[in-house]
Design a protein around this motif. Structure first.
Motif, PDB file in Angstrom:
ATOM      1  N   ASP A 498      -6.332 -10.760 -10.570  1.00 16.51           N
ATOM      2  CA  ASP A 498      -5.878 -10.558  -9.189  1.00 16.51           C
ATOM      3  C   ASP A 498      -4.873  -9.426  -9.063  1.00 16.51           C
ATOM      4  OD1 ASP A 498      -7.091 -12.737  -7.502  1.00 16.51           O
ATOM      5  OD2 ASP A 498      -6.228 -13.984  -9.080  1.00 16.51           O
ATOM      6  N   VAL A 499      -4.781  -8.900  -7.858  1.00 16.96           N
ATOM      7  CA  VAL A 499      -3.680  -8.010  -7.482  1.00 16.96           C
ATOM      8  C   VAL A 499      -2.555  -8.919  -6.982  1.00 16.96           C
ATOM      9  CG1 VAL A 499      -2.908  -6.203  -5.918  1.00 16.96           C
ATOM     10  CG2 VAL A 499      -5.221  -6.120  -6.854  1.00 16.96           C
ATOM     11  N   PRO A 500      -1.425  -9.009  -7.704  1.00 16.81           N
ATOM     12  CA  PRO A 500      -0.348  -9.898  -7.248  1.00 16.81           C
ATOM     13  C   PRO A 500       0.156  -9.487  -5.861  1.00 16.81           C
ATOM     14  CG  PRO A 500       0.039  -9.118  -9.503  1.00 16.81           C
ATOM     15  CD  PRO A 500      -1.086  -8.308  -8.944  1.00 16.81           C
ATOM     16  N   ASN A 501       0.365 -10.480  -5.007  1.00 14.23           N
ATOM     17  CA  ASN A 501       0.867 -10.221  -3.645  1.00 14.23           C
ATOM     18  C   ASN A 501       0.057  -9.143  -2.932  1.00 14.23           C
ATOM     19  OD1 ASN A 501       3.103 -12.041  -4.052  1.00 14.23           O
ATOM     20  ND2 ASN A 501       4.042 -10.418  -5.302  1.00 14.23           N
ATOM     21  N   ARG A 502      -1.250  -9.288  -2.990  1.00 16.01           N
ATOM     22  CA  ARG A 502      -2.157  -8.265  -2.461  1.00 16.01           C
ATOM     23  C   ARG A 502      -1.829  -7.873  -1.022  1.00 16.01           C
ATOM     24  NH1 ARG A 502      -7.581  -6.568  -3.590  1.00 16.01           N
ATOM     25  NH2 ARG A 502      -8.494  -5.629  -1.737  1.00 16.01           N
ATOM     26  N   HIS A 503      -1.698  -8.861  -0.139  1.00 13.12           N
ATOM     27  CA  HIS A 503      -1.503  -8.558   1.293  1.00 13.12           C
ATOM     28  C   HIS A 503      -0.151  -7.895   1.544  1.00 13.12           C
ATOM     29  CE1 HIS A 503      -5.206 -10.500   2.344  1.00 13.12           C
ATOM     30  NE2 HIS A 503      -4.835 -11.613   1.736  1.00 13.12           N
ATOM     31  N   ALA A 504       0.880  -8.346   0.827  1.00 10.25           N
ATOM     32  CA  ALA A 504       2.199  -7.724   0.980  1.00 10.25           C
ATOM     33  C   ALA A 504       2.181  -6.286   0.477  1.00 10.25           C
ATOM     34  CB  ALA A 504       3.244  -8.532   0.211  1.00 10.25           C
ATOM     35  N   LEU A 505       1.494  -6.072  -0.653  1.00  4.44           N
ATOM     36  CA  LEU A 505       1.380  -4.711  -1.189  1.00  4.44           C
ATOM     37  C   LEU A 505       0.649  -3.786  -0.227  1.00  4.44           C
ATOM     38  CD1 LEU A 505       0.519  -5.038  -5.005  1.00  4.44           C
ATOM     39  CD2 LEU A 505       2.504  -3.919  -4.001  1.00  4.44           C
ATOM     40  N   LYS A 506      -0.410  -4.320   0.388  1.00  2.24           N
ATOM     41  CA  LYS A 506      -1.202  -3.490   1.310  1.00  2.24           C
ATOM     42  C   LYS A 506      -0.356  -3.038   2.497  1.00  2.24           C
ATOM     43  CE  LYS A 506      -5.790  -3.245   3.386  1.00  2.24           C
ATOM     44  NZ  LYS A 506      -7.060  -3.938   3.630  1.00  2.24           N
ATOM     45  N   ARG A 507       0.559  -3.903   2.918  1.00  2.00           N
ATOM     46  CA  ARG A 507       1.428  -3.549   4.054  1.00  2.00           C
ATOM     47  C   ARG A 507       2.522  -2.570   3.637  1.00  2.00           C
ATOM     48  NH1 ARG A 507       0.990  -9.144   5.185  1.00  2.00           N
ATOM     49  NH2 ARG A 507       3.021  -9.506   4.185  1.00  2.00           N
ATOM     50  N   SER A 508       3.003  -2.695   2.403  1.00  3.26           N
ATOM     51  CA  SER A 508       4.171  -1.901   1.995  1.00  3.26           C
ATOM     52  C   SER A 508       3.816  -0.547   1.380  1.00  3.26           C
ATOM     53  CB  SER A 508       5.022  -2.701   1.001  1.00  3.26           C
ATOM     54  OG  SER A 508       4.263  -2.980  -0.175  1.00  3.26           O
ATOM     55  N   LEU A 509       2.603  -0.421   0.831  1.00  5.05           N
ATOM     56  CA  LEU A 509       2.212   0.834   0.175  1.00  5.05           C
ATOM     57  C   LEU A 509       1.413   1.729   1.121  1.00  5.05           C
ATOM     58  CD1 LEU A 509       1.024  -0.495  -3.321  1.00  5.05           C
ATOM     59  CD2 LEU A 509       3.261   0.460  -2.743  1.00  5.05           C
ATOM     60  N   SER A 510       1.398   3.022   0.810  1.00  7.28           N
ATOM     61  CA  SER A 510       0.518   3.935   1.544  1.00  7.28           C
ATOM     62  C   SER A 510      -0.927   3.636   1.149  1.00  7.28           C
ATOM     63  CB  SER A 510       0.858   5.388   1.201  1.00  7.28           C
ATOM     64  OG  SER A 510       0.481   5.662  -0.148  1.00  7.28           O
ATOM     65  N   ALA A 511      -1.865   4.130   1.958  1.00  6.78           N
ATOM     66  CA  ALA A 511      -3.286   3.893   1.684  1.00  6.78           C
ATOM     67  C   ALA A 511      -3.659   4.417   0.299  1.00  6.78           C
ATOM     68  CB  ALA A 511      -4.147   4.551   2.751  1.00  6.78           C
ATOM     69  N   GLN A 512      -3.129   5.589  -0.063  1.00  7.39           N
ATOM     70  CA  GLN A 512      -3.455   6.187  -1.364  1.00  7.39           C
ATOM     71  C   GLN A 512      -2.864   5.361  -2.507  1.00  7.39           C
ATOM     72  OE1 GLN A 512      -2.445  10.327  -1.651  1.00  7.39           O
ATOM     73  NE2 GLN A 512      -3.139  10.527  -3.756  1.00  7.39           N
ATOM     74  N   GLU A 513      -1.622   4.884  -2.318  1.00  2.00           N
ATOM     75  CA  GLU A 513      -0.978   4.079  -3.361  1.00  2.00           C
ATOM     76  C   GLU A 513      -1.711   2.753  -3.565  1.00  2.00           C
ATOM     77  OE1 GLU A 513       3.703   5.469  -2.946  1.00  2.00           O
ATOM     78  OE2 GLU A 513       2.880   3.993  -1.555  1.00  2.00           O
ATOM     79  N   PHE A 514      -2.099   2.135  -2.446  1.00  6.16           N
ATOM     80  CA  PHE A 514      -2.803   0.854  -2.557  1.00  6.16           C
ATOM     81  C   PHE A 514      -4.183   1.051  -3.197  1.00  6.16           C
ATOM     82  CE2 PHE A 514      -5.440  -2.648  -0.886  1.00  6.16           C
ATOM     83  CZ  PHE A 514      -4.707  -3.711  -1.400  1.00  6.16           C
ATOM     84  N   ASP A 515      -4.810   2.183  -2.886  1.00  5.88           N
ATOM     85  CA  ASP A 515      -6.111   2.487  -3.486  1.00  5.88           C
ATOM     86  C   ASP A 515      -5.992   2.579  -5.007  1.00  5.88           C
ATOM     87  OD1 ASP A 515      -8.903   3.127  -3.211  1.00  5.88           O
ATOM     88  OD2 ASP A 515      -8.407   5.186  -3.744  1.00  5.88           O
ATOM     89  N   GLU A 516      -4.893   3.137  -5.507  1.00  5.92           N
ATOM     90  CA  GLU A 516      -4.668   3.219  -6.951  1.00  5.92           C
ATOM     91  C   GLU A 516      -4.497   1.832  -7.561  1.00  5.92           C
ATOM     92  OE1 GLU A 516      -4.875   5.784  -9.078  1.00  5.92           O
ATOM     93  OE2 GLU A 516      -5.632   6.853  -7.319  1.00  5.92           O
ATOM     94  N   VAL A 517      -3.815   0.938  -6.828  1.00  9.12           N
ATOM     95  CA  VAL A 517      -3.643  -0.439  -7.297  1.00  9.12           C
ATOM     96  C   VAL A 517      -5.004  -1.127  -7.418  1.00  9.12           C
ATOM     97  CG1 VAL A 517      -2.715  -2.720  -6.694  1.00  9.12           C
ATOM     98  CG2 VAL A 517      -1.304  -0.683  -6.389  1.00  9.12           C
ATOM     99  N   VAL A 518      -5.851  -0.929  -6.398  1.00 13.90           N
ATOM    100  CA  VAL A 518      -7.193  -1.533  -6.386  1.00 13.90           C
ATOM    101  C   VAL A 518      -8.033  -0.990  -7.544  1.00 13.90           C
ATOM    102  CG1 VAL A 518      -9.362  -1.666  -5.090  1.00 13.90           C
ATOM    103  CG2 VAL A 518      -7.192  -2.048  -3.916  1.00 13.90           C
ATOM    104  N   LYS A 519      -7.938   0.321  -7.791  1.00 11.09           N
ATOM    105  CA  LYS A 519      -8.691   0.927  -8.897  1.00 11.09           C
ATOM    106  C   LYS A 519      -8.250   0.353 -10.240  1.00 11.09           C
ATOM    107  CE  LYS A 519      -9.829   5.410  -6.821  1.00 11.09           C
ATOM    108  NZ  LYS A 519      -9.516   6.865  -6.818  1.00 11.09           N
TER     109      LYS A 519
END
Length: 743
Positions: A498-519
């Motif tokens: 899992d991505v820990p705290n996925r929804h919180a991360l999605k709100r706090s990171l930029s789209a590009q940063e979150f995309d790197e987390v997903v990758k």
């Protein structure tokens, strides 16, 4: 204009003659090539004229205005375009006879090639056939070339029209008739017609577009009828005419000619789908009402003699067949004893009739093999039975059991039902919680909902041991319940990545940063899949070493909902190929990847192919054309580099199919990973299902239920727990508009 000379190393992209490639020297080029398939240019020396540009995706690229192959023209043509001429043979023939002399021999005296060392009658016939095929293409090619017809398309048209007396006249009269050729849709036929001078308002164009739109939409969406509004909206998108009056006139003509059927509700159905579902409706109702004699007066004695301890629901099925019903729907969810019940029904019927007159069948070869092993009765695929008894009025069996019926669409189901003898007993076995069939219609679900014939539903789950959970988890998923999936079971394992705290991360990171987390998470999921694969690899390899091909192919299977993305089927196959088959003795490189000796592969199109029975192959006989079906899984066991042929063994069908190297990318895919739709009807010892939010658009209860129930021994689900729970919450009810419902 600049000149660039080089040798093509790799085709990066290709579409209808346009391609981007890398040269041996490293430069990238873009060009058009229509003389034959672009694949034929691999390793060819070429001269290009054009200019350098910066391509948005590929960087510095030489954009060619012209392309010339730097080879003897006849050599390149025979070796790359006409099938059967290898490099070695082509060079020998040109050296022996000269260019003009060789053409004269090929045209008028091909028997002279028997003078060539190593030539035999079989090979000569192959060369002759290849040359004749090309010659038959030339006139059509000259006619169609100005209309942008690629060599691949020309070969399709020529093959399809080889029995037509004056093909050019037929095409001139109505180019939209080309749509009847598999592989040519409305857009391509319309493009040719437009270049031939046919106007956008021509009635032939409107009528062809209407039939095409209706059929394509129905097949894609699974409906067998649609509303007029939907048809007109789709026509607007295709034709851009926005003229309901023109559409109305065309529709009246199509209805009058019975090409389109107007239903009482106002919905419209293509004639082929209407006829198929009308046949099914009538067949189900008639057979459901038919009654024969009681088979066994002492049913208790039969159960005792066969040591059958059946539940109430299973017993009801036996009572129905024993009472003489002509058609029974046996519907059961995972773990409810469908196979046990089906075997008991066949054993009961065998009291009255010769077991050799009992036949079981299924859509896939693996499902057919499975019902044969579990029931003890003969079995075949639906398609093989239809082909085998094509020349006869009926399939000559007194009992037909049709398994995995949820997979069968209306057209195929109707073809089968009309071939079954009118007085035969038919048992239709299925699980309507699985994915609906690919194509139009939903005949099993419709027949159950409409109560067209006697139906027994099996819902009670039977487990051999308390630690077995596949059936329980699958049935929770089926009902939209999140099961206790993270507990430890004997046959089911969820590995959370899992991505820990996925929804919180999605709100706090930029789209590009979150995309790197997903990758990063996708790479972690791949690593977990690799770990499980390595654990199961030795057992799989043992089966391959022992030449137990069927067992090898069904030992371990990775499943993904989609083809694309890092966790999709295509990327998974590249990864898994390196684990299962890292150091092949031989391999074929294509622009879509490698095909290696001993690779697991799946056939991807319904196609007539040269093939052998296993005995014919051993004896070295000539291949015969057989219909090879989308979804058949096999093993590459021979790569003939001289004749550029790949041989695949399909163990469930017990046949060997021969592929030309240039056909591989169109007809075969690696099958270390498969889509959930591809594995429907299959069964594997171990299944690994990928679970990711990147596939969320595809995830629902039917898809997840289908994936889990493919596992016979152990099911692993690897990925994001949130995605798993989300898919359990997306309760999927197949909602298709069908003619059967209207009837």
């Amino acid at each position: 204009m600049q000149t660039l000379i080089g040798q093509i190393d790799k085709i990066i992209y290709e579409n209808s003659g346009f391609f981007i490639a890398a040269l041996k020297s490293g430069e990238k080029i873009s060009a058009h090539y229509y003389e034959s398939e672009v694949e034929n240019l691999l390793n060819a020396a070429i001269t290009l004229k054009g200019e350098w540009e910066v391509h948005k995706n590929y960087g510095k690229t030489f954009k060619a205005e012209s392309l010339l192959v730097n080879q003897n023209e006849l050599f390149f043509f025979l070796n790359r375009v006409v099938k059967g001429f290898t490099k070695k043979l082509t060079a020998e023939l040109i050296e022996k006879y000269g260019q003009e002399g060789l053409i004269e021999i090929l045209e008028n005296d091909i028997e002279r090639l028997m003078e060539v060392k190593g030539m035999n009658a079989k090979r000569l016939e192959k060369l002759s056939s290849g040359w004749k095929q090309f010659r038959s293409m030339r006139l059509l090619g000259e006619f169609l070339a100005p209309y942008g017809v690629t060599p691949t398309l020309l070969r399709l048209i020529t093959t399809a029209m080889k029995g037509v007396k004056e093909p050019i006249d037929v095409i001139k009269k109505n180019p939209y008739g080309l749509m009847s050729i598999n592989g040519i849709g409305f857009k391509k036929a319309d493009e040719i017609a437009h270049q031939m001078g046919i106007s956008h308002h021509d009635e032939r164009r409107i009528q062809a577009a209407m039939e095409y739109t209706l059929s394509e939409y129905c097949d894609a969406e699974g409906n067998s009828c649609i509303t007029q509004d939907i048809l007109y909206n789709k026509l607007d998108l295709l034709l851009e005419l926005n003229d309901e009056e023109i559409y109305g006139h065309a529709l009246e003509d199509r209805i009058r000619e019975d090409k389109i059927i107007l239903l009482p509700s106002g919905r419209l159905s293509p004639s082929r789908l209407y006829q198929a579902e009308k046949v099914l409706f009538d067949q189900f109702v008639r057979r459901g009402k038919s009654k024969g004699e009681t088979i066994c007066k002492d049913l208790e004695g039969f159960l005792s003699e066969h040591s059958l301890a059946l539940g109430d629901q299973q017993r009801t099925a036996l009572e129905q067949i024993n009472a003489g019903v002509g058609l029974l729907f046996l519907i059961g969810y995972a773990g409810t004893g469908k196979s046990t019940t089906a075997k008991a029904l066949l054993d009961l019927l065998a009291l009255r009739m010769d077991p050799l007159l009992i036949m079981t069948c299924a859509l896939s070869g693996i499902a057919s093999q499975r019902i044969r092993e579990r029931s003890g009765y003969q079995s075949g695929t639906i398609q093989s039975l239809l082909v085998k008894f094509e020349s006869q009025d009926t399939i000559p069996y007194q009992v037909m059991l049709i398994d995995e019926a949820s997979m069968i669409n209306s057209v195929l189901f109707a073809r089968l039902m009309v071939k079954i003898s009118a007085d035969a007993v038919v048992i239709i076995v299925g699980d309507d919680a699985q994915l609906p069939p690919i194509g139009a219609g939903n005949p099993l679900t419709d027949a159950i909902a409409l109560k067209l014939a006697p139906t027994v539903m099996l819902t009670q789950i039977y487990r051999q041991r308390p630690e077995q959970a596949i059936a329980l988890i699958a049935n929770d998923v089926r009902q939209g319940i999140i099961p206790p999936y993270q507990e430890a079971y004997e046959d089911f394992t969820f590995i959370g990545v899992d991505v820990p705290n996925r929804h919180a991360l999605k709100r706090s990171l930029s789209a590009q940063e979150f995309d790197e987390v997903v990758k990063t998470n996708a790479h972690n999921i791949l690593a977990s899949i690799a770990k499980v694969t390595l654990e199961h690899l030795p057992a799989s390899r043992e089966k391959l070493a022992a030449k137990k091909i069927r067992e090898y192919l069904t030992a371990f299977q990775v499943i993904s909902p989609m083809r694309g993305h890092a966790l999709g089927v295509d990327n998974l196959n590249i990864l898994l190929q390196e684990y299962f088959n890292p150091n092949p003795k031989k391999k074929v490189k294509t622009h879509k990847g490698e095909y290696r000796l001993l690779d697991k592969v799946v056939h991807t199109k319904n196609e007539n192919m040269p093939s052998y029975t296993t005995e014919q192959f051993k004896e070295g006989g000539d291949p015969a054309e057989r219909r090879i079906f989308n979804g058949m899984c096999g093993l590459i066991f021979r790569l003939d580099e001289d004749d550029e042929l790949c041989c695949v063994f399909y163990p469930n069908e017990e046949i060997v199919v021969q592929y030309k190297y240039e056909e591989l990318t169109n007809l075969l895919s690696l099958s270390y990973a498969l889509s959930v739709h591809k594995v429907q009807g299959m069964e594997y010892d171990t299944v690994v299902m990928v679970m990711s939010f990147s596939h969320l658009i595809m995830l629902n209860t039917k898809l997840l239920y289908t994936a889990i129930t493919r596992a016979k021994g152990h099911c692993y689900i690897i990925g994001e727990s949130g995605a798993f729970e989300a898919s359990c919450g997306r309760l999927e009810h197949t909602n298709r508009h069908t003619v059967m419902q209207e009837l």
